[in-house]
Design a protein around this motif. Structure first.
Motif, PDB file in Angstrom:
ATOM      1  N   ALA A  66      -0.850 -14.986  36.991  1.00 55.24           N
ATOM      2  CA  ALA A  66      -1.443 -13.838  37.678  1.00 55.24           C
ATOM      3  C   ALA A  66      -2.166 -12.924  36.697  1.00 55.24           C
ATOM      4  O   ALA A  66      -3.229 -12.366  37.007  1.00 55.24           O
ATOM      5  CB  ALA A  66      -0.367 -13.067  38.428  1.00 55.24           C
ATOM      6  N   ALA A  67      -1.595 -12.764  35.489  1.00 60.74           N
ATOM      7  CA  ALA A  67      -2.221 -11.909  34.482  1.00 60.74           C
ATOM      8  C   ALA A  67      -3.582 -12.440  34.048  1.00 60.74           C
ATOM      9  O   ALA A  67      -4.419 -11.675  33.561  1.00 60.74           O
ATOM     10  CB  ALA A  67      -1.302 -11.777  33.272  1.00 60.74           C
ATOM     11  N   HIS A  68      -3.810 -13.735  34.237  1.00 61.38           N
ATOM     12  CA  HIS A  68      -5.095 -14.341  33.889  1.00 61.38           C
ATOM     13  C   HIS A  68      -5.955 -14.587  35.125  1.00 61.38           C
ATOM     14  O   HIS A  68      -6.903 -15.369  35.093  1.00 61.38           O
ATOM     15  CB  HIS A  68      -4.882 -15.642  33.117  1.00 61.38           C
ATOM     16  N   GLY A  69      -5.597 -13.913  36.231  1.00 61.66           N
ATOM     17  CA  GLY A  69      -6.472 -13.924  37.402  1.00 61.66           C
ATOM     18  C   GLY A  69      -6.203 -14.977  38.442  1.00 61.66           C
ATOM     19  O   GLY A  69      -7.007 -15.138  39.366  1.00 61.66           O
ATOM     20  N   ASP A  70      -5.099 -15.710  38.340  1.00 60.42           N
ATOM     21  CA  ASP A  70      -4.824 -16.758  39.326  1.00 60.42           C
ATOM     22  C   ASP A  70      -4.441 -16.124  40.665  1.00 60.42           C
ATOM     23  O   ASP A  70      -3.458 -15.385  40.760  1.00 60.42           O
ATOM     24  CB  ASP A  70      -3.690 -17.667  38.842  1.00 60.42           C
ATOM     25  N   THR A  71      -5.217 -16.411  41.701  1.00 65.23           N
ATOM     26  CA  THR A  71      -5.021 -15.778  43.002  1.00 65.23           C
ATOM     27  C   THR A  71      -3.714 -16.199  43.650  1.00 65.23           C
ATOM     28  O   THR A  71      -2.977 -15.362  44.204  1.00 65.23           O
ATOM     29  CB  THR A  71      -6.193 -16.125  43.939  1.00 65.23           C
ATOM     30  N   GLU A  72      -3.402 -17.488  43.609  1.00 67.17           N
ATOM     31  CA  GLU A  72      -2.182 -17.966  44.256  1.00 67.17           C
ATOM     32  C   GLU A  72      -0.940 -17.383  43.602  1.00 67.17           C
ATOM     33  O   GLU A  72       0.041 -17.048  44.277  1.00 67.17           O
ATOM     34  CB  GLU A  72      -2.141 -19.494  44.226  1.00 67.17           C
ATOM     35  N   ALA A  73      -0.960 -17.242  42.277  1.00 68.27           N
ATOM     36  CA  ALA A  73       0.184 -16.642  41.582  1.00 68.27           C
ATOM     37  C   ALA A  73       0.352 -15.182  41.995  1.00 68.27           C
ATOM     38  O   ALA A  73       1.472 -14.704  42.201  1.00 68.27           O
ATOM     39  CB  ALA A  73      -0.007 -16.745  40.078  1.00 68.27           C
ATOM     40  N   ARG A  74      -0.756 -14.474  42.136  1.00 69.69           N
ATOM     41  CA  ARG A  74      -0.678 -13.075  42.562  1.00 69.69           C
ATOM     42  C   ARG A  74      -0.123 -12.967  43.969  1.00 69.69           C
ATOM     43  O   ARG A  74       0.657 -12.060  44.282  1.00 69.69           O
ATOM     44  CB  ARG A  74      -2.061 -12.433  42.482  1.00 69.69           C
ATOM     45  N   GLN A  75      -0.509 -13.884  44.832  1.00 71.83           N
ATOM     46  CA  GLN A  75       0.016 -13.871  46.193  1.00 71.83           C
ATOM     47  C   GLN A  75       1.517 -14.135  46.203  1.00 71.83           C
ATOM     48  O   GLN A  75       2.267 -13.505  46.969  1.00 71.83           O
ATOM     49  CB  GLN A  75      -0.718 -14.914  47.043  1.00 71.83           C
ATOM     50  N   TRP A  76       1.979 -15.049  45.340  1.00 76.51           N
ATOM     51  CA  TRP A  76       3.410 -15.338  45.289  1.00 76.51           C
ATOM     52  C   TRP A  76       4.173 -14.110  44.821  1.00 76.51           C
ATOM     53  O   TRP A  76       5.209 -13.761  45.391  1.00 76.51           O
ATOM     54  CB  TRP A  76       3.680 -16.501  44.338  1.00 76.51           C
ATOM     55  N   ILE A  77       3.686 -13.440  43.782  1.00 75.93           N
ATOM     56  CA  ILE A  77       4.369 -12.250  43.266  1.00 75.93           C
ATOM     57  C   ILE A  77       4.407 -11.152  44.325  1.00 75.93           C
ATOM     58  O   ILE A  77       5.414 -10.464  44.498  1.00 75.93           O
ATOM     59  CB  ILE A  77       3.669 -11.758  41.983  1.00 75.93           C
ATOM     60  N   ALA A  78       3.307 -10.997  45.064  1.00 75.59           N
ATOM     61  CA  ALA A  78       3.268  -9.963  46.103  1.00 75.59           C
ATOM     62  C   ALA A  78       4.269 -10.242  47.211  1.00 75.59           C
ATOM     63  O   ALA A  78       4.827  -9.317  47.814  1.00 75.59           O
ATOM     64  CB  ALA A  78       1.853  -9.862  46.682  1.00 75.59           C
ATOM     65  N   SER A  79       4.519 -11.514  47.486  1.00 72.26           N
ATOM     66  CA  SER A  79       5.437 -11.861  48.579  1.00 72.26           C
ATOM     67  C   SER A  79       6.867 -12.084  48.099  1.00 72.26           C
ATOM     68  O   SER A  79       7.753 -12.335  48.909  1.00 72.26           O
ATOM     69  CB  SER A  79       4.948 -13.126  49.294  1.00 72.26           C
ATOM     70  N   HIS A  80       7.102 -11.966  46.778  1.00 69.82           N
ATOM     71  CA  HIS A  80       8.454 -12.122  46.230  1.00 69.82           C
ATOM     72  C   HIS A  80       8.724 -11.015  45.214  1.00 69.82           C
ATOM     73  O   HIS A  80       8.734 -11.259  44.005  1.00 69.82           O
ATOM     74  CB  HIS A  80       8.624 -13.495  45.557  1.00 69.82           C
ATOM     75  N   PRO A  81       8.912  -9.771  45.692  1.00 68.49           N
ATOM     76  CA  PRO A  81       9.168  -8.658  44.766  1.00 68.49           C
ATOM     77  C   PRO A  81      10.398  -8.911  43.907  1.00 68.49           C
ATOM     78  O   PRO A  81      11.360  -9.548  44.343  1.00 68.49           O
ATOM     79  CB  PRO A  81       9.377  -7.462  45.701  1.00 68.49           C
ATOM     80  N   ALA A  82      10.353  -8.396  42.679  1.00 63.85           N
ATOM     81  CA  ALA A  82      11.443  -8.632  41.738  1.00 63.85           C
ATOM     82  C   ALA A  82      12.755  -8.012  42.185  1.00 63.85           C
ATOM     83  O   ALA A  82      13.827  -8.521  41.888  1.00 63.85           O
ATOM     84  CB  ALA A  82      11.057  -8.094  40.359  1.00 63.85           C
ATOM     85  N   ASN A  83      12.678  -6.893  42.933  1.00 62.05           N
ATOM     86  CA  ASN A  83      13.918  -6.228  43.354  1.00 62.05           C
ATOM     87  C   ASN A  83      14.515  -6.823  44.625  1.00 62.05           C
ATOM     88  O   ASN A  83      15.511  -6.318  45.128  1.00 62.05           O
ATOM     89  CB  ASN A  83      13.665  -4.732  43.568  1.00 62.05           C
ATOM     90  N   GLY A  84      13.890  -7.857  45.128  1.00 61.36           N
ATOM     91  CA  GLY A  84      14.429  -8.512  46.316  1.00 61.36           C
ATOM     92  C   GLY A  84      14.098  -7.810  47.616  1.00 61.36           C
ATOM     93  O   GLY A  84      14.531  -8.219  48.684  1.00 61.36           O
ATOM     94  N   ALA A  85      13.336  -6.723  47.544  1.00 61.13           N
ATOM     95  CA  ALA A  85      12.971  -6.010  48.763  1.00 61.13           C
ATOM     96  C   ALA A  85      11.968  -6.826  49.562  1.00 61.13           C
ATOM     97  O   ALA A  85      11.278  -7.686  49.004  1.00 61.13           O
ATOM     98  CB  ALA A  85      12.368  -4.655  48.412  1.00 61.13           C
ATOM     99  N   PRO A  86      11.859  -6.584  50.856  1.00 60.05           N
ATOM    100  CA  PRO A  86      10.862  -7.298  51.646  1.00 60.05           C
ATOM    101  C   PRO A  86       9.475  -7.013  51.100  1.00 60.05           C
ATOM    102  O   PRO A  86       9.231  -5.952  50.513  1.00 60.05           O
ATOM    103  CB  PRO A  86      11.044  -6.714  53.064  1.00 60.05           C
ATOM    104  N   PRO A  87       8.529  -7.961  51.217  1.00 60.81           N
ATOM    105  CA  PRO A  87       7.183  -7.755  50.704  1.00 60.81           C
ATOM    106  C   PRO A  87       6.560  -6.485  51.260  1.00 60.81           C
ATOM    107  O   PRO A  87       6.661  -6.200  52.453  1.00 60.81           O
ATOM    108  CB  PRO A  87       6.424  -8.999  51.189  1.00 60.81           C
ATOM    109  N   HIS A  88       5.918  -5.708  50.366  1.00 63.23           N
ATOM    110  CA  HIS A  88       5.184  -4.506  50.729  1.00 63.23           C
ATOM    111  C   HIS A  88       6.073  -3.437  51.364  1.00 63.23           C
ATOM    112  O   HIS A  88       5.584  -2.547  52.042  1.00 63.23           O
ATOM    113  CB  HIS A  88       4.034  -4.841  51.689  1.00 63.23           C
ATOM    114  N   ALA A  89       7.387  -3.505  51.178  1.00 62.14           N
ATOM    115  CA  ALA A  89       8.264  -2.481  51.751  1.00 62.14           C
ATOM    116  C   ALA A  89       8.124  -1.195  50.944  1.00 62.14           C
ATOM    117  O   ALA A  89       8.138  -1.208  49.723  1.00 62.14           O
ATOM    118  CB  ALA A  89       9.718  -2.953  51.723  1.00 62.14           C
ATOM    119  N   THR A  90       7.980  -0.067  51.622  1.00 56.04           N
ATOM    120  CA  THR A  90       7.840   1.215  50.944  1.00 56.04           C
ATOM    121  C   THR A  90       9.170   1.933  50.837  1.00 56.04           C
ATOM    122  O   THR A  90       9.364   2.742  49.954  1.00 56.04           O
ATOM    123  CB  THR A  90       6.845   2.099  51.699  1.00 56.04           C
TER     124      THR A  90
END
Length: 285
Positions: free
Chosen positions: A198-222
């Protein structure tokens, strides 16, 4: 092989025992890739970058690998890719070997696909330490192209390509560790490789990180709040009063009439105001 961009291969080159020729191949890869981008964007009509012409005059086989890459990137007929790749491959150039393997994998009119030859040239490239050859051999093992499908060696070669800086290989390693294919399942390593890609611009990797937050919270949860109980259902609206329901009045009258008869009571009225007509028993006092 899909058109791939080198991520940190040059920065990590000192960590790998690569030959001067492989270093040249990596530089040629970057040169040919930039020339392809310029020609596709209409910024330049260059077909042979000056750096490649210098290699040609120096009789360096990396020239053929660079031209094969350029033709491949510009979607020129694979016959032209095959011409340059074969010349360079037979002179031992790893970049050319890799592209010759790719041509044999897909084939073209007049040259049927030959998976076994594809794997042969890809593995030669990989054994020289060329990162994209390592990537393609990994794919060959996963897909069973010219070799028996086997996830373990596939993961081995994919890991070498990822460590050499191939961004797509980084993303693939994230998937492998996440799903436990060819390697033990390891969420931490999966996240590490996805983060690098993701740091080198890979779109699929960025999508995976966005849908799997490190803290285990649901994606995009505020914010995470305790679930609130649902409010009790509102009572049904009363549309008819008891006094308006004749059946109810008759039932009440029958009940209390029998009650007072059994008790021998002397009641003139029932209730105030009376819900039913006066109930009388015997002679009033």
């Amino acid at each position: 092989m899909a058109f791939v961009i080198i991520g940190v291969a040059q920065a990590r080159a000192s960590c790998w025992a690569i030959t001067p020729q492989i270093r040249t191949d990596l530089r040629v890869y970057v040169i040919a890739s930039k020339a392809c981008d310029q020609q596709q964007a209409g910024e330049s009509s260059v077909t042979q970058p000056p750096q490649l012409r210098l290699l040609r005059h120096a009789h360096n086989p990396a020239f053929f690998g660079g031209m094969a890459l350029l033709y491949y990137c510009l979607h020129e007929p694979l016959k032209g890719v095959f011409k340059f790749a074969r010349q360079g491959a037979h002179q031992g150039d790893a970049l050319a070997e890799d592209y010759l393997g790719n041509v044999y994998s897909s084939g073209f009119p007049g040259l049927p696909a030959m998976p076994h030859k594809a794997f042969l040239w890809n593995i030669r490239s990989a054994q020289q330490g060329f990162p994209f050859g390592e990537f393609d051999v990994g794919l060959d093992f996963f897909k069973g192209i010219g070799v028996r499908a086997d996830a373990s060696p596939g993961a081995f070669w994919m890991s070498k390509a990822a460590h050499a800086g191939v961004i797509q290989a980084m993303d693939e390693m994230g998937v492998l560790y996440w799903k436990g294919v060819g390697v033990p399942t390891n969420d931490a390593k999966a996240r590490k490789w996805f983060a690098l890609a993701a740091a080198h611009g890979d779109t699929e990797a960025r999508q995976w990180i966005a849908s799997h937050p490190a803290n285990g919270a649901p994606p995009h949860a505020t914010a995470v709040t305790a679930p609130q109980p649902a409010p009790p259902p509102a009572p049904a609206a009363v549309t008819t009063s008891v006094a308006d329901n004749q059946q109810t009045l008759q039932n009440l009258q029958r009940f209390w009439t029998l009650y007072f008869q059994a008790s021998n009571a002397h009641v003139v009225d029932f209730g105030e105001p009376a819900l039913v007509r006066p109930v009388r028993f015997g002679n009033p006092p």
